[in-house]
Scaffold this motif. Structure first.
Motif, PDB file in Angstrom:
ATOM      1  N   PHE A   3       3.412 -16.335   7.953  1.00 48.33           N
ATOM      2  CA  PHE A   3       2.167 -17.093   8.064  1.00 48.33           C
ATOM      3  C   PHE A   3       1.130 -16.293   8.840  1.00 48.33           C
ATOM      4  CE2 PHE A   3      -0.484 -20.182  10.356  1.00 48.33           C
ATOM      5  CZ  PHE A   3      -1.037 -20.845   9.274  1.00 48.33           C
ATOM      6  N   ILE A   4       1.548 -15.664   9.926  1.00 43.00           N
ATOM      7  CA  ILE A   4       0.639 -14.837  10.727  1.00 43.00           C
ATOM      8  C   ILE A   4       0.141 -13.648   9.906  1.00 43.00           C
ATOM      9  CG2 ILE A   4       0.493 -13.325  12.745  1.00 43.00           C
ATOM     10  CD1 ILE A   4       2.400 -15.307  14.139  1.00 43.00           C
ATOM     11  N   GLY A   6      -0.217 -13.580   6.690  1.00 46.61           N
ATOM     12  CA  GLY A   6      -1.182 -14.118   5.734  1.00 46.61           C
ATOM     13  C   GLY A   6      -2.537 -14.372   6.371  1.00 46.61           C
ATOM     14  N   ILE A   7      -2.524 -14.897   7.584  1.00 46.86           N
ATOM     15  CA  ILE A   7      -3.778 -15.122   8.307  1.00 46.86           C
ATOM     16  C   ILE A   7      -4.484 -13.788   8.565  1.00 46.86           C
ATOM     17  CG2 ILE A   7      -4.753 -15.934  10.500  1.00 46.86           C
ATOM     18  CD1 ILE A   7      -3.936 -18.195   8.656  1.00 46.86           C
ATOM     19  N   CYS A   8      -3.718 -12.766   8.905  1.00 46.61           N
ATOM     20  CA  CYS A   8      -4.308 -11.437   9.144  1.00 46.61           C
ATOM     21  C   CYS A   8      -4.971 -10.894   7.883  1.00 46.61           C
ATOM     22  CB  CYS A   8      -3.248 -10.465   9.636  1.00 46.61           C
ATOM     23  SG  CYS A   8      -2.688 -10.790  11.312  1.00 46.61           S
ATOM     24  N   TYR A   9      -4.307 -11.037   6.745  1.00 45.26           N
ATOM     25  CA  TYR A   9      -4.896 -10.563   5.491  1.00 45.26           C
ATOM     26  C   TYR A   9      -6.139 -11.377   5.126  1.00 45.26           C
ATOM     27  CZ  TYR A   9      -0.952  -7.498   4.639  1.00 45.26           C
ATOM     28  OH  TYR A   9      -0.032  -6.510   4.730  1.00 45.26           O
ATOM     29  N   LEU A  10      -6.099 -12.675   5.378  1.00 48.17           N
ATOM     30  CA  LEU A  10      -7.254 -13.511   5.108  1.00 48.17           C
ATOM     31  C   LEU A  10      -8.431 -13.119   6.004  1.00 48.17           C
ATOM     32  CD1 LEU A  10      -8.192 -15.946   3.424  1.00 48.17           C
ATOM     33  CD2 LEU A  10      -7.425 -17.399   5.301  1.00 48.17           C
ATOM     34  N   ALA A  11      -8.150 -12.912   7.286  1.00 45.01           N
ATOM     35  CA  ALA A  11      -9.207 -12.487   8.215  1.00 45.01           C
ATOM     36  C   ALA A  11      -9.766 -11.129   7.802  1.00 45.01           C
ATOM     37  CB  ALA A  11      -8.652 -12.424   9.634  1.00 45.01           C
TER      38      ALA A  11
END
Length: 65
Positions: A3-4, A6-11
């Motif tokens: 999940f972290i 994924g958040i990094c890639y989204l950011a």
């Protein structure tokens, strides 16, 4: 951890669009290592724990396939 990652890639994607300079400085220092840790931990989990073949076969037969 995934999940972290994924958040990094989204950011990273948002930063590429809205602030390329900031993305260039944040990804190598913060976002890249966090994403790597998340993905690497998933790979290690699958290598160490693997798939329970007996439960997998029970699940497949219970679904009628």
């Amino acid at each position: 951890m995934i999940f972290i990652a994924g958040i990094c890639y989204l950011a990273n994607s948002f930063l590429l669009i809205f602030s390329p300079r900031l993305e260039g400085s944040l990804f190598p220092i913060i976002l890249g290592p966090l994403a790597f840790i998340g993905e690497f931990s998933m790979c290690l989990w699958l290598l160490v724990k693997g798939v329970n073949v007996k439960k997998w076969e029970e699940w497949v037969t219970s679904r009628g396939h």
